[in-house]
Enzyme design. Structure first.
Site, short mmCIF file in Angstrom:
data_model
loop_
_atom_site.label_atom_id
_atom_site.label_comp_id
_atom_site.label_asym_id
_atom_site.label_seq_id
_atom_site.Cartn_x
_atom_site.Cartn_y
_atom_site.Cartn_z
N LYS B 45 -29.31 20.60 31.62
CA LYS B 45 -30.09 21.83 30.95
C LYS B 45 -29.59 23.25 31.64
O LYS B 45 -29.65 23.41 33.00
CB LYS B 45 -31.63 21.69 31.04
CG LYS B 45 -32.34 23.20 30.41
CD LYS B 45 -32.19 23.32 28.78
CE LYS B 45 -32.60 24.57 28.40
NZ LYS B 45 -31.94 25.12 26.90
N LEU B 73 -32.42 29.57 26.55
CA LEU B 73 -32.14 29.13 27.81
C LEU B 73 -33.58 28.90 28.72
O LEU B 73 -33.32 29.51 29.64
CB LEU B 73 -31.17 30.01 28.42
CG LEU B 73 -29.75 29.97 28.25
CD1 LEU B 73 -28.90 30.99 28.83
CD2 LEU B 73 -29.26 28.50 28.40
N CYS B 130 -23.56 30.73 25.16
CA CYS B 130 -25.15 30.39 24.29
C CYS B 130 -25.21 31.30 23.52
O CYS B 130 -25.27 32.76 23.64
CB CYS B 130 -25.97 30.54 25.43
SG CYS B 130 -27.59 30.62 24.92
N ASN B 192 -19.84 24.77 21.68
CA ASN B 192 -21.03 25.19 21.87
C ASN B 192 -21.71 25.29 20.30
O ASN B 192 -20.73 25.25 19.39
CB ASN B 192 -21.49 26.57 22.49
CG ASN B 192 -22.74 26.41 22.97
OD1 ASN B 192 -23.65 26.05 22.36
ND2 ASN B 192 -22.87 27.13 24.21
#
Lengths: 257, 303
Positions: B45, B73, B130, B192
């Site tokens: 993670k 996140l 992200c 991603n």
């Protein structure tokens, strides 16, 4: 308890009322122990519209026959398709998942409040909490009589009370309007509740005000059910926590409601 | 016996199947379901220097053949990783890779230095993609100068294999891939999630608290596959391919298009045993097709 992915056999699909179904599932091996409040995450394969599993709490377990049952209320496309499954179909589940309700002390008096499909874990808890049925009080709320889920097998586990919003069964109004809740709340050692958010929040507010221990079971949307997607979070006094692994059962003193 | 192992720089993975960051926690969360030592690797993670609470609920929306997430996140920070996670994973016989995130270049560098000190972490995946954080994240991965700057800075403090995770939310992903290769990245992982959105027609509100989120799942597979193939034709470093891989055939397609290894992500939410099933499936495919080495598949697309 170890979590597994397992293909189970649907042995019976029983329609309980216009939008509630009971699904009985059988494992080909020994069932893991399942506690009230825990849930299973069900794969629904018959539709390309449905990508993720759907979580359902357990209604009852029969370890002798390695079967357990789920109460499925039609809420959206996933539950809708699941209720079309027939005996003989295979259903993949991930289970057992999540935390369970705390087991009351043996002389305690408890109030269990269920609304909608939230009645499932309440009935399961009432059955196996080990209390004298005299000390178990189950308050079930529904919109009207036709929405009420009547599970006769559970009649002996405690004292039952009903509310409906239209007064067609039991007291008219919400569960928080019922005399057992309004005037006798402090007589209970613990309150457990599962159902719509608004109902649980109203119950939790009164429980907190009267300093009665209260546990709620949350239904936040989740992708995985075992603590990796981090999508089902609830704000707690310790920050965001996953409903699927830290819950679904929370004591209200841990929540920021 | 076929040889499933693959190599990124001097790091050997026992097979080409890794779990994708954000879909398997730190490995422990799926250990009930699978023997982690059967995986080529586990990309853990996304981790940051300081703990992050992530975005508000709701963070997820189911979409046709996929899902949107806006986790943002959420993680307990590197102190917690060193103290509570690393001791549990360091002796598992697989490659545990830290997904490194930051809001500034300084944060990326400081976190990388911390991870560099952990002997049993053989590589990092530098996340410059992200889509769910306000600062940093994808902002670094959508322009060549910013991608170059962060990779250059991290490269200076990190000698082990450096994998850079790329965003697909760009005009030309090959430019970014070449840019990070130019700064010394040892591999690129792609893609991603795609920036997407879900609207509730009844309430006329966005489904996600952040309005937009990252799309993953089989819905993105053809686009991800195309990007892997384009990048394969543009850089010399290995590619770790991902995007909607649900089974061994999907994984093999990515390898044929040019991926040296693959990551399995969203599929884990549906069934956490899928990554190990994919390892077995690739093995069977190679045996059936009399291919000796998994690495022989990489980029073998016949045009």
């Amino acid at each position: 308890m170890k979590k597994t992915v397992e293909e189970l056999l649907l042995i019976k699909n029983t329609q309980l009322n216009h939008d509630n179904f009971r699904l009985d599932l059988k494992s080909s091996t020994k069932l893991p122990q399942i506690f009230p409040g825990q849930f299973v995450n069900v794969e629904i394969k018959k539709s390309t519209e449905i990508f993720l599993r759907r979580p359902f709490s357990v209604l009852d377990v029969d370890y002798e026959n390695n079967t357990f049952s789920l109460l499925v209320k039609i809420l959206g496309r996933g539950s809708n398709v699941l209720t079309t499954y027939q005996a003989g179909d295979k259903i993949s589940v991930i289970y057992p998942l999540g935390s369970s309700f705390s087991i009351p002390g043996k002389d305690e008096k408890v109030l269990l409040i269920g609304g909608g499909s939230g009645v499932a874990p309440m009935l399961f808890l009432a059955k196996i909490c080990g209390l004298d049925p005299q000390n178990v009080h189950v308050l079930l709320g529904a919109r009207s009589k036709q929405d009420h889920v009547d599970i006769t097998a559970y009649k002996h586990v405690g004292n039952f009370y009903h509310t409906t919003e239209d007064g067609s069964l039991g007291e008219k109004g919400f569960v928080t309007h019922h005399p057992v809740f309004k005037s006798e709340l402090t007589a209970f050692d613990r309150i457990y509740t599962c159902g719509p958010d608004l109902m649980m929040k109203a119950v939790a507010k009164e429980a907190a005000k009267n300093q009665v221990s209260c546990e709620v079971s949350l239904e936040n949307m989740m992708a995985c059910g075992f603590g990796v997607c981090l999508c089902c979070v609830e704000k707690t006094i310790e920050g965001n926590q996953c409903v699927c692994t830290d819950g679904p059962v929370f004591n209200i003193n841990k929540l920021t409601w | 016996m076929v040889d499933l192992s693959i190599r990124i720089k001097d790091l050997v993975f026992k097979n080409p199947v890794l779990t994708a960051s954000g879909t398997c926690g730190f490995g422990e969360e799926i250990a009930d379901f699978v023997d982690l030592s059967k995986l080529g690797g586990v990309v853990m993670k996304g981790t940051t220097l300081k703990p992050r609470q992530g975005n508000d609920y709701p963070r997820m929306a189911e979409t046709p053949s996929g899902m949107l997430n806006a986790v943002g996140l959420q993680n307990k920070g590197v102190d917690n990783f060193e103290k509570n996670i690393y001791p549990n994973i360091k002796d598992i016989d697989s490659q545990f890779i830290v997904n490194v995130n930051g809001s500034t270049i300084e944060e990326y560098v400081e976190l990388t230095e911390r991870i560099n000190a952990l002997d049993k972490i053989p590589a990092i995946e530098l996340n410059i993609s992200c889509p769910n954080v306000k600062e940093g994240g994808m902002a670094f991965g959508v322009s060549c100068p910013s991608a170059e700057a962060v990779v250059r800075a991290v490269r200076k403090v990190y000698d082990k294999p450096l994998i850079v995770k790329l965003s697909p939310n760009v005009t030309d992903i090959t430019e970014i891939a070449r840019a990070v290769e130019g700064q010394g990245a040892d591999a690129v992982s792609l893609v991603n999630t795609f920036l997407g959105m879900a609207v509730d027609a009844n309430s006329r509100k966005p489904v996600l608290s952040t309005i937009t989120g990252g799309l993953s799942g089989p819905a993105i597979k053809p686009i991800a596959l195309r990007m892997v193939w384009q990048v394969y034709n543009s850089v010399k470093i290995p590619i770790v391919g991902m995007g909607g891989i649900m089974n061994a055939t999907d994984a093999i397609e990515f390898m044929i298009a040019g991926a040296s290894a693959v990551q399995v992500g969203t599929a884990i939410f549906i069934d956490p045993t899928i990554p190990v099933q994919i390892v077995d499936g690739i093995n069977n495919y190679l045996e059936l097709n009399k291919i000796q080495n998994a690495s022989d598949l990489v980029g073998c697309l016949q045009i």
